[in-house]
Design a protein around this motif. Structure first.
Motif, short mmCIF file in Angstrom:
data_model
loop_
_atom_site.label_atom_id
_atom_site.label_comp_id
_atom_site.label_asym_id
_atom_site.label_seq_id
_atom_site.Cartn_x
_atom_site.Cartn_y
_atom_site.Cartn_z
N LEU A 247 1.60 0.00 -27.95
CA LEU A 247 2.67 0.28 -27.00
C LEU A 247 2.47 -0.61 -25.79
CD1 LEU A 247 5.05 2.24 -26.07
CD2 LEU A 247 3.25 3.58 -24.94
N LEU A 248 3.55 -1.26 -25.34
CA LEU A 248 3.50 -2.08 -24.14
C LEU A 248 4.01 -1.27 -22.95
CD1 LEU A 248 4.87 -5.49 -25.48
CD2 LEU A 248 2.51 -4.69 -25.38
N VAL A 249 3.23 -1.27 -21.88
CA VAL A 249 3.58 -0.50 -20.68
C VAL A 249 3.52 -1.43 -19.47
CG1 VAL A 249 2.93 1.44 -19.21
CG2 VAL A 249 2.61 1.60 -21.68
N PRO A 250 4.57 -1.48 -18.64
CA PRO A 250 4.55 -2.35 -17.45
C PRO A 250 3.36 -2.04 -16.55
CG PRO A 250 6.76 -1.51 -17.84
CD PRO A 250 5.85 -0.75 -18.78
N SER A 251 2.79 -3.09 -15.97
CA SER A 251 1.64 -2.95 -15.08
C SER A 251 2.06 -3.15 -13.64
CB SER A 251 0.56 -3.99 -15.45
OG SER A 251 -0.43 -4.06 -14.44
N ASP A 252 1.47 -2.36 -12.75
CA ASP A 252 1.70 -2.52 -11.32
C ASP A 252 0.79 -3.58 -10.71
OD1 ASP A 252 3.62 -0.50 -11.29
OD2 ASP A 252 2.12 1.07 -10.94
N TYR A 253 -0.09 -4.16 -11.53
CA TYR A 253 -1.12 -5.05 -10.99
C TYR A 253 -0.99 -6.49 -11.46
CZ TYR A 253 -3.11 -0.55 -9.76
OH TYR A 253 -3.29 0.70 -9.26
N GLY A 254 0.07 -6.82 -12.17
CA GLY A 254 0.27 -8.18 -12.63
C GLY A 254 1.48 -8.28 -13.52
N PRO A 255 1.85 -9.51 -13.90
CA PRO A 255 3.07 -9.71 -14.69
C PRO A 255 2.94 -9.27 -16.14
CG PRO A 255 1.92 -11.79 -14.38
CD PRO A 255 1.20 -10.78 -13.53
N ASP A 256 1.73 -9.27 -16.66
CA ASP A 256 1.55 -8.92 -18.07
C ASP A 256 1.51 -7.40 -18.24
OD1 ASP A 256 1.36 -11.60 -18.80
OD2 ASP A 256 -0.79 -11.64 -18.37
N PRO A 257 2.19 -6.88 -19.25
CA PRO A 257 2.16 -5.44 -19.48
C PRO A 257 0.82 -4.99 -20.04
CG PRO A 257 3.33 -6.52 -21.26
CD PRO A 257 3.02 -7.58 -20.24
N TYR A 258 0.48 -3.74 -19.80
CA TYR A 258 -0.68 -3.16 -20.47
C TYR A 258 -0.37 -3.02 -21.95
CZ TYR A 258 -2.69 -1.73 -15.95
OH TYR A 258 -3.23 -1.73 -14.71
N VAL A 259 -1.39 -3.22 -22.77
CA VAL A 259 -1.25 -3.03 -24.21
C VAL A 259 -2.15 -1.86 -24.61
CG1 VAL A 259 -1.42 -4.07 -26.49
CG2 VAL A 259 -0.86 -5.50 -24.51
N PHE A 260 -1.52 -0.77 -25.04
CA PHE A 260 -2.27 0.39 -25.51
C PHE A 260 -2.14 0.45 -27.03
CE2 PHE A 260 -1.21 1.63 -21.13
CZ PHE A 260 -2.47 1.95 -20.66
N THR A 261 -3.27 0.42 -27.72
CA THR A 261 -3.24 0.42 -29.18
C THR A 261 -3.79 1.72 -29.74
OG1 THR A 261 -5.48 -0.51 -29.42
CG2 THR A 261 -3.64 -2.07 -29.16
N ARG A 262 -3.44 1.95 -30.98
CA ARG A 262 -3.97 3.13 -31.66
C ARG A 262 -5.50 3.07 -31.74
NH1 ARG A 262 -1.71 5.68 -37.35
NH2 ARG A 262 -3.30 7.30 -37.58
N ASP A 263 -6.02 1.87 -32.02
CA ASP A 263 -7.48 1.72 -32.08
C ASP A 263 -8.12 2.04 -30.74
OD1 ASP A 263 -7.39 0.96 -34.73
OD2 ASP A 263 -7.55 -1.19 -34.32
N LEU A 264 -7.48 1.65 -29.64
CA LEU A 264 -8.03 1.93 -28.32
C LEU A 264 -8.14 3.44 -28.09
CD1 LEU A 264 -8.86 0.85 -25.45
CD2 LEU A 264 -6.47 1.14 -24.81
N PHE A 265 -7.10 4.18 -28.42
CA PHE A 265 -7.13 5.62 -28.21
C PHE A 265 -8.15 6.30 -29.13
CE2 PHE A 265 -2.85 4.83 -26.39
CZ PHE A 265 -3.02 5.47 -25.18
#
Length: 250
Positions: A152-170
Motif C-alpha cells: 500500500l502506498l501512503v503519502p508522506s509528510d516528510y518528503g515527495p516519495d510515498p511510504y510503502v507498507f507491505t504485507r511482509d513488513l507487517f
C-alpha cells in the motif's frame, strides 16, 4: 563532504556508511523509516564525535539512501541484520546506540541481540512495534489492498516519495515486536520524545520505560516537540545526552 564507504554483508545488503575513528565508547546512529544517514541528527552526532575524538558510525539500511536494494523489499528483521552487521564489523568495544523513530525499535532489538557490546541506548521518538498500530489505523479497504496486492502506498509528510507498507513488513513487524511486555535490558536508556509528535504518541516513550527491566531509564518529554526533533535546541539536547552517557561509560 567525504564519499561514503560500502560494506557487503553476508545476507546480501551493500551497506553505505560513514565511520569516524576515535576512542570509545563508540556511537552508532540508526535512522528511521525511509530516512537516510544524511539527516541533521546523524550529522550533529558526527560533528560531536570529531570534536571530542570518539568513534561514530552512521549508515543506510537496505533500500535506504545509498545502500543497495529496494525499500519495499525491506523488513524490520532485515534492517536489524543490517544494524547488527554494522555493529559487528565496523565497531569495536562498547557502543551507544542512538535510534530515531523506527531506529529506536531496531536499537532495542540490537541491544538485546548484542548485550556484550551495547552499553547504552538513546531513543528519539522511538517507535517500537509501529507496524502494529499502523495496521490498526488502516481502513478495511487499505488492509484488503495489502493482503491482496501485497503493498500500500501512503503519502508522506516528510518528503515527495510515498511510504510503502507491505504485507511482509507487517507480518515481520509482528514477529519482531518488542514493546508488548518486559524488555530485558540493564543498561542506561534515555528516551527523548516530543509531546506534539503527530506520528508517535508521547505515551509510547512512557510504555517503553515501564517495560525496560533495568533501573537507569529516563524519559525526556519535549513540550511542543514534533517527530523530527531537529531544531537547534533539539540537536543540542541530543548531543548533550549522548555525551553524558559516553562520559559515564569511560
Amino acid at each position: 563532504m567525504t564519499e561514503s564507504s560500502f560494506m557487503e554483508t553476508e545476507h546480501g545488503t551493500k551497506i553505505a556508511y560513514h565511520r569516524t575513528n576515535g576512542a570509545g565508547p563508540g556511537v552508532v546512529f540508526l535512522g528511521g523509516f525511509m530516512s537516510d544517514m544524511e539527516g541533521s541528527k546523524a550529522l550533529a552526532l558526527e560533528e560531536q564525535a570529531r570534536r571530542e575524538g570518539h568513534a561514530f558510525v552512521r549508515f543506510d539500511y537496505q533500500g535506504h539512501g545509498q545502500s543497495s536494494g529496494e525499500f519495499a523489499d525491506g523488513t524490520i528483521g532485515l534492517w536489524l541484520k543490517d544494524a547488527l552487521a554494522v555493529i559487528d564489523r565496523l565497531t569495536t568495544g562498547p557502543q551507544i546506540l542512538v535510534g530515531s523513530s523506527m531506529g529506536g525499535w531496531i536499537a532495542l532489538l540490537a541491544a538485546k541481540a548484542r548485550r556484550a557490546r551495547v552499553k547504552a541506548l538513546v531513543g528519539l521518538a522511538a517507535a517500537p512495534d509501529f507496524t502494529l498500530w499502523h495496521w490498526d489505523a488502516l481502513t478495511e479497504v487499505e488492509r484488503n489492498t495489502i493482503l491482496t496486492e501485497g503493498r500500500l502506498l501512503v503519502p508522506s509528510d516528510y518528503g515527495p516519495d510515498p511510504y510503502v507498507f507491505t504485507r511482509d513488513l507487517f507480518e515481520d513487524g509482528w514477529r519482531n515486536r518488542v514493546n508488548h511486555g518486559p524488555i530485558h535490558l540493564d543498561i542506561p536508556v534515555r528516551l527523548i520524545q516530543g509531546t506534539a509528535d503527530p506520528d508517535v504518541p508521547w505515551q509510547t516513550a512512557m510504555r517503553i520505560a515501564d517495560n525496560i527491566t533495568g533501573e537507569d531509564v529516563e524519559v525526556v518529554l519535549v513540550p511542543g516537540g514534533d517527530h523530527r526533533l531537529s531544531r537547534d535546541v533539539d540537536l543540542a539536547r541530543l548531543v548533550r545526552v549522548v555525551a553524558n552517557l559516553a562520559e559515564g561509560l569511560r
